[in-house]
Motif scaffolding. Structure first.
Motif, PDB file in Angstrom:
ATOM      1  N   MET A 373       0.884  -1.290   0.122  1.00  0.00           N
ATOM      2  CA  MET A 373      -0.002   0.002   0.147  1.00  0.00           C
ATOM      3  C   MET A 373       0.988   1.231  -0.175  1.00  0.00           C
ATOM      4  O   MET A 373       2.075   1.327   0.348  1.00  0.00           O
ATOM      5  N   ASP A 374       0.310   2.440  -0.323  1.00  0.00           N
ATOM      6  CA  ASP A 374       0.888   3.768  -0.632  1.00  0.00           C
ATOM      7  C   ASP A 374       0.425   4.509   0.969  1.00  0.00           C
ATOM      8  O   ASP A 374      -0.589   5.135   0.835  1.00  0.00           O
ATOM      9  N   THR A 375       1.547   4.365   1.889  1.00  0.00           N
ATOM     10  CA  THR A 375       1.331   4.765   3.277  1.00  0.00           C
ATOM     11  C   THR A 375       2.544   5.617   3.846  1.00  0.00           C
ATOM     12  O   THR A 375       3.269   5.127   4.664  1.00  0.00           O
ATOM     13  N   PRO A 376       2.775   6.695   3.161  1.00  0.00           N
ATOM     14  CA  PRO A 376       3.697   7.697   3.611  1.00  0.00           C
ATOM     15  C   PRO A 376       3.752   7.784   5.313  1.00  0.00           C
ATOM     16  O   PRO A 376       2.483   7.857   5.684  1.00  0.00           O
ATOM     17  N   THR A 377       4.860   8.147   5.480  1.00  0.00           N
ATOM     18  CA  THR A 377       4.938   8.613   7.084  1.00  0.00           C
ATOM     19  C   THR A 377       4.378  10.034   7.499  1.00  0.00           C
ATOM     20  O   THR A 377       3.606   9.930   8.603  1.00  0.00           O
ATOM     21  N   ARG A 378       4.375  10.753   6.471  1.00  0.00           N
ATOM     22  CA  ARG A 378       3.590  12.273   6.658  1.00  0.00           C
ATOM     23  C   ARG A 378       2.486  12.205   5.796  1.00  0.00           C
ATOM     24  O   ARG A 378       2.794  11.910   4.583  1.00  0.00           O
ATOM     25  N   GLY A 379       1.464  12.821   6.256  1.00  0.00           N
ATOM     26  CA  GLY A 379       0.673  13.276   5.199  1.00  0.00           C
ATOM     27  C   GLY A 379      -0.801  12.737   5.467  1.00  0.00           C
ATOM     28  O   GLY A 379      -1.210  12.025   6.482  1.00  0.00           O
ATOM     29  N   VAL A 380      -1.911  12.632   4.581  1.00  0.00           N
ATOM     30  CA  VAL A 380      -3.170  12.186   4.483  1.00  0.00           C
ATOM     31  C   VAL A 380      -3.117  10.811   4.110  1.00  0.00           C
ATOM     32  O   VAL A 380      -2.849  10.531   2.740  1.00  0.00           O
ATOM     33  N   VAL A 381      -3.450   9.924   4.835  1.00  0.00           N
ATOM     34  CA  VAL A 381      -3.526   8.339   4.318  1.00  0.00           C
ATOM     35  C   VAL A 381      -4.971   8.037   4.501  1.00  0.00           C
ATOM     36  O   VAL A 381      -5.820   8.196   5.660  1.00  0.00           O
ATOM     37  N   THR A 382      -5.870   7.366   3.575  1.00  0.00           N
ATOM     38  CA  THR A 382      -7.127   7.511   3.333  1.00  0.00           C
ATOM     39  C   THR A 382      -7.541   6.254   4.359  1.00  0.00           C
ATOM     40  O   THR A 382      -8.378   6.326   5.242  1.00  0.00           O
ATOM     41  N   HIS A 383      -6.955   4.988   4.556  1.00  0.00           N
ATOM     42  CA  HIS A 383      -7.447   4.036   5.376  1.00  0.00           C
ATOM     43  C   HIS A 383      -7.413   4.591   6.842  1.00  0.00           C
ATOM     44  O   HIS A 383      -8.320   4.393   7.669  1.00  0.00           O
ATOM     45  N   GLN A 384      -6.434   5.514   7.144  1.00  0.00           N
ATOM     46  CA  GLN A 384      -6.293   5.961   8.526  1.00  0.00           C
ATOM     47  C   GLN A 384      -7.594   6.701   9.001  1.00  0.00           C
ATOM     48  O   GLN A 384      -8.309   6.670   9.937  1.00  0.00           O
ATOM     49  N   ASN A 385      -8.089   7.685   7.986  1.00  0.00           N
ATOM     50  CA  ASN A 385      -9.003   8.455   7.910  1.00  0.00           C
ATOM     51  C   ASN A 385     -10.462   7.716   8.223  1.00  0.00           C
ATOM     52  O   ASN A 385     -11.351   7.989   9.002  1.00  0.00           O
ATOM     53  N   GLY A 441      -0.247  16.868  -2.845  1.00  0.00           N
ATOM     54  CA  GLY A 441      -1.557  17.709  -2.909  1.00  0.00           C
ATOM     55  C   GLY A 441      -2.417  16.730  -3.885  1.00  0.00           C
ATOM     56  O   GLY A 441      -3.966  17.327  -4.071  1.00  0.00           O
ATOM     57  N   GLY A 442      -2.092  15.778  -4.665  1.00  0.00           N
ATOM     58  CA  GLY A 442      -3.109  15.012  -5.248  1.00  0.00           C
ATOM     59  C   GLY A 442      -3.395  13.690  -4.965  1.00  0.00           C
ATOM     60  O   GLY A 442      -2.389  13.178  -4.332  1.00  0.00           O
ATOM     61  N   PRO A 443      -4.164  12.757  -5.573  1.00  0.00           N
ATOM     62  CA  PRO A 443      -4.094  11.398  -5.278  1.00  0.00           C
ATOM     63  C   PRO A 443      -3.128  10.636  -5.599  1.00  0.00           C
ATOM     64  O   PRO A 443      -2.744  10.634  -6.907  1.00  0.00           O
ATOM     65  N   SER A 444      -2.691   9.641  -4.882  1.00  0.00           N
ATOM     66  CA  SER A 444      -1.700   8.636  -5.272  1.00  0.00           C
ATOM     67  C   SER A 444      -2.048   7.768  -6.338  1.00  0.00           C
ATOM     68  O   SER A 444      -3.310   7.530  -6.477  1.00  0.00           O
ATOM     69  N   GLU A 445      -1.309   7.157  -7.110  1.00  0.00           N
ATOM     70  CA  GLU A 445      -1.553   6.332  -8.115  1.00  0.00           C
ATOM     71  C   GLU A 445      -1.879   4.958  -7.580  1.00  0.00           C
ATOM     72  O   GLU A 445      -2.380   3.883  -8.404  1.00  0.00           O
ATOM     73  N   VAL A 446      -1.938   4.732  -6.236  1.00  0.00           N
ATOM     74  CA  VAL A 446      -1.844   3.408  -5.805  1.00  0.00           C
ATOM     75  C   VAL A 446      -3.351   3.364  -4.961  1.00  0.00           C
ATOM     76  O   VAL A 446      -3.899   4.249  -4.320  1.00  0.00           O
ATOM     77  N   PHE A 447      -3.929   2.045  -5.454  1.00  0.00           N
ATOM     78  CA  PHE A 447      -5.398   1.809  -4.980  1.00  0.00           C
ATOM     79  C   PHE A 447      -5.337   0.256  -4.385  1.00  0.00           C
ATOM     80  O   PHE A 447      -4.292  -0.488  -4.898  1.00  0.00           O
ATOM     81  N   SER A 448      -6.148   0.216  -3.342  1.00  0.00           N
ATOM     82  CA  SER A 448      -5.777  -1.311  -2.641  1.00  0.00           C
ATOM     83  C   SER A 448      -7.173  -1.721  -2.080  1.00  0.00           C
ATOM     84  O   SER A 448      -8.181  -0.974  -1.891  1.00  0.00           O
ATOM     85  N   ALA A 472     -14.778  -3.720  -5.550  1.00  0.00           N
ATOM     86  CA  ALA A 472     -13.256  -3.629  -5.429  1.00  0.00           C
ATOM     87  C   ALA A 472     -12.630  -4.653  -4.341  1.00  0.00           C
ATOM     88  O   ALA A 472     -11.617  -5.043  -4.298  1.00  0.00           O
ATOM     89  N   MET A 473     -13.534  -4.389  -3.396  1.00  0.00           N
ATOM     90  CA  MET A 473     -13.222  -5.173  -2.178  1.00  0.00           C
ATOM     91  C   MET A 473     -13.188  -6.802  -2.126  1.00  0.00           C
ATOM     92  O   MET A 473     -12.310  -7.715  -1.841  1.00  0.00           O
ATOM     93  N   HIS A 474     -14.449  -7.389  -2.855  1.00  0.00           N
ATOM     94  CA  HIS A 474     -14.442  -8.740  -3.201  1.00  0.00           C
ATOM     95  C   HIS A 474     -13.721  -9.126  -4.438  1.00  0.00           C
ATOM     96  O   HIS A 474     -13.331 -10.326  -4.427  1.00  0.00           O
ATOM     97  N   HIS A 475     -13.553  -8.337  -5.487  1.00  0.00           N
ATOM     98  CA  HIS A 475     -12.633  -8.816  -6.422  1.00  0.00           C
ATOM     99  C   HIS A 475     -11.813  -7.656  -7.014  1.00  0.00           C
ATOM    100  O   HIS A 475     -12.140  -6.654  -8.025  1.00  0.00           O
ATOM    101  N   PRO A 476     -10.641  -7.476  -6.371  1.00  0.00           N
ATOM    102  CA  PRO A 476      -9.783  -6.146  -6.698  1.00  0.00           C
ATOM    103  C   PRO A 476      -9.509  -6.034  -8.181  1.00  0.00           C
ATOM    104  O   PRO A 476      -9.138  -7.343  -8.729  1.00  0.00           O
ATOM    105  N   PRO A 477      -9.563  -5.157  -8.604  1.00  0.00           N
ATOM    106  CA  PRO A 477      -9.516  -4.976 -10.363  1.00  0.00           C
ATOM    107  C   PRO A 477      -7.702  -5.308 -10.240  1.00  0.00           C
ATOM    108  O   PRO A 477      -6.771  -5.098  -9.219  1.00  0.00           O
ATOM    109  N   GLU A 478      -7.345  -5.220 -11.689  1.00  0.00           N
ATOM    110  CA  GLU A 478      -5.909  -5.703 -11.908  1.00  0.00           C
ATOM    111  C   GLU A 478      -5.275  -4.187 -11.311  1.00  0.00           C
ATOM    112  O   GLU A 478      -5.678  -3.429 -11.974  1.00  0.00           O
ATOM    113  N   GLY A 479      -4.143  -4.350 -10.918  1.00  0.00           N
ATOM    114  CA  GLY A 479      -3.189  -3.473 -10.392  1.00  0.00           C
ATOM    115  C   GLY A 479      -3.653  -2.984  -9.103  1.00  0.00           C
ATOM    116  O   GLY A 479      -2.711  -2.068  -8.395  1.00  0.00           O
ATOM    117  N   PHE A 480      -4.777  -3.353  -8.270  1.00  0.00           N
ATOM    118  CA  PHE A 480      -4.984  -3.029  -7.083  1.00  0.00           C
ATOM    119  C   PHE A 480      -4.024  -3.905  -6.104  1.00  0.00           C
ATOM    120  O   PHE A 480      -3.776  -4.991  -6.327  1.00  0.00           O
TER     121      PHE A 480
END
Length: 638
Positions: A373-385, A441-448, A472-480
């Motif tokens: 996953m894309d979870t940087p040390t600093r910033g806005v992380v979606t799953h945490q929110n 300031g923009g969305p990451s290209e990583v989706f999970s 997407a949760m049940h059948h993650p698309p290619e690249g997730f």
């Protein structure tokens, strides 16, 4: 904990790395006196003196050591080599080895004799049959100077690969005096297999009563589970053993590596513990101990107690959820009221990390799963929110149960504001999903799969977005990014519960936990490695024991329908199982359930429960039920 100390002052690069490394876990003890030079350090080690060259005291930050001499450790008292490295690098030779009466090791009463082998060391491999958290004990009759190296490890893969304890030292050395003697280790260790390596053999050595003494919080083991599928039964038992190995004076992540109360792990472990033992005391201890970490941190810390002052927001939010679950299962209102005060402080700390957009924006360890996953040390992380929203809603319900409607309304309002911000800033319409985080300031290209699951379970996704997220949760698309550990699948199973996907629920357990059992696991692993190479790091992680909880509470079907099991909800979810029976503890006593789900026949349920326990009984389809031998009316019955 990383500690940089001594007479060498850190340079700019070390200081930069310390400032950017997650939190203050990199501790730098800088010299407070220019006399603390490399020369002073060399003089210290040579003379065991703390006097600086030219006289005076050597000063360190927060301490001044006034010329006191240290007790020098003699060379003879230091192992000349590393026990783990020796065990790891030993090479098998053609020298004939001879041991008499090896079967005596199984009984323990008689001696096994180990003979010297033409100058080579002699190694025994012992299999204790299952994963353990144990002290070790043995008796010897040996000449003085005989060395016994002990290296413990957890697993031998079906492909023959030995999963030695890489990355940590699961070893110790015992040096014999002359004659008969016994030894018991000071430390408990996690293992199934033990190498006993005899070195410096000058004469035969006798060995007996090699024992592993299980080291665990007492287990009541009132919970039981059996079904028409023997694989599910094996899975339930492996989860129960995993929990036992990870229950000491707190829940721990594992018996082999950190042996630490990781707060997010403890949330899952507490629920598993209830299904097995129905004893809330260890659960409460962990919750309270975690709350006490607020005395030094703005939100609860990732693992407690610890010298590593680390924040892992997902773990803090799971702790909040666990406070609610504690009252739901135990009915302990007094204990929950004490926890509510910690929750209040934690929510205040959370507010301090909201940015101008109303999003959680924090410098912390932002992991959720062992996956890319894309979870940087600093910033806005979606799953945490999203996890924060879920935690606030659960905390609001807890406050309501405890007669605090004002608090409940405040926390629910904050959850609603955070939900709005997530949907405004973190949804990417072109991908039909929530991004993992914001980058520049923009969305990451990583989706999970993990982020979409967190959004669904928290109620952040609604309407069409929820439908796309669940797909997407049940059948993650290619690249997730997809699930990397059994820990994350705890939340996936919660989602299947929420949706009533009973067969997919069972199939997932049989596929992913059944794989571990098929590989020979007696306890459940920390992660998956793509089912190739070394299969995992730790082979016993309590956070992975989810099926033991879910099989009892969802499939067998006994769970709280209100605070403290008032009422107790009995609602089986059989999928394609033909029968199931088991016992689930409640604060009022145990509930025994047996049901049959034969095709073409009415569903049949038999219950035994304490007379004072209020019950709500629902059947999955038309059928009949009895309570303590008497027929009862139930929802779903004809």
């Amino acid at each position: 904990l990383f500690l940089v100390a001594g007479p060498f002052a850190p340079g700019d690069e070390e200081l930069r790395r310390a400032a950017g490394d997650k939190d203050e876990s990199l501790l730098l003890a800088q010299a407070a006196d220019p006399a603390c030079t490399a020369e002073a350090g060399e003089a210290f080690w040579e003379h065991a003196s703390l006097e600086a060259p030219g006289g005076g005291d050597v000063c360190y930050r927060d301490a001044v050591l006034h010329g006191h001499r240290l007790q020098v450790v003699q060379a003879a008292d230091i192992a000349a080599d590393d026990v783990f490295v020796r065990a790891y690098t030993d090479q098998v030779t053609d020298a004939p080895g001879r041991a008499e009466n090896l079967d005596a090791l199984l009984a323990g009463s008689d001696w096994t004799t180990i003979h010297p082998a033409d100058g080579a060391d002699v190694r025994l491999l012992l299999d204790f049959g299952r994963g353990l958290n144990a002290l070790q004990r043995f008796q010897l009759d040996a000449p003085a100077g005989t060395v016994v190296d002990v290296h413990n490890f957890e697993f031998i893969q079906p492909d023959g690969r030995y999963n030695l304890a890489e990355g940590m030292n699961n070893s110790f050395r015992y040096v014999c005096r002359n004659g008969r003697q016994s030894y018991q280790s000071w430390l408990h260790r996690g293992f199934r297999y033990t190498y006993l390596i005899f070195r410096e053999l000058t004469a035969p050595v006798k060995l007996r009563r090699v024992q592993a003494l299980f080291h665990s919080y007492p287990q009541r083991r009132v919970g039981q589970f059996a079904s028409a599928d023997a694989q599910l039964d094996r899975i339930w038992e492996a989860g129960a053993l995993s929990l036992r190995c990870c229950a000491e004076d707190t829940y721990t992540d594992c018996p082999t590596y950190e042996q630490t109360n990781w707060v997010g792990d403890a949330r899952n472990e507490a629920l598993v513990d209830w299904a097995i033992n129905g004893d809330p005391r260890l659960w409460y201890r962990c919750l309270e101990q975690t709350g006490q970490s607020l005395d030094r941190s703005p939100i609860t810390e990732s693992h407690v107690p610890s010298g590593w002052r680390n924040l892992l927001p997902a773990w803090s939010f799971l702790w909040m959820r666990s406070c609610r679950e504690y009252l739901l299962y135990s009915g302990d209102r007094a204990g929950a009221a004490r926890l509510l005060a910690y929750l209040d402080r934690n929510v205040a700390g959370l507010r301090g990390f909201l940015n101008a957009d109303g999003l959680l924006d924090i410098r912390a360890w932002n992991m959720f799963d062992w996956a890319a996953m894309d979870t940087p040390t600093r910033g806005v992380v979606t799953h945490q929110n999203c996890l924060a929203v879920h935690a606030l809603r659960d905390a609001g319900e807890l406050a309501e149960w405890l007669g605090e409607p004002g608090r409940a309304a405040e926390w629910r309002a904050l959850a609603a504001e955070l939900t709005t911000a997530i949907n405004q800033h973190l949804w990417v319409e072109a991908r039909g999903a929530y991004t993992d985080c914001l980058r520049d300031g923009g969305p990451s290209e990583v989706f999970s799969q993990q982020t979409q699951t967190a959004a669904c379970m928290a109620g952040v996704a609604a309407g069409e977005r929820e439908a796309r997220c669940r797909a997407a949760m049940h059948h993650p698309p290619e690249g997730f990014v997809v699930a990397g550990s059994p820990f994350f699948e705890f939340f996936l199973l919660e989602a299947y519960q929420q949706e009533g996907r009973d067969q997919e629920f069972l199939d997932t357990i049989l596929r992913d936990w059944g794989f571990m059992v098929d590989m020979g696991a007696t306890t459940f692993w920390e992660m998956w490695s793509g089912r190739g190479g070394r299969l995992t790091r730790s082979h016993c992680h309590g956070w992975s024991a989810a099926p033991t909880y879910f099989l009892s509470t969802w499939v067998l079907g006994v769970r709280p329908g209100g605070v403290g099991f008032s009422p107790c909800l009995v609602e089986p979810h059989p999928g394609d199982l033909r029968w199931c029976r088991g016992i689930v503890p409640t604060p009022h006593g145990t509930v025994e359930v047996q049901w049959e789900n034969e095709p073409g026949l009415p569903f049949a349920l038999r219950l035994t429960a304490p007379p004072e326990l209020p019950l709500t009984v629902r059947l999955p389809r038309a059928g009949s039920a009895t309570l303590n031998g008497e027929p009862i009316d139930v929802d779903g019955a004809a």
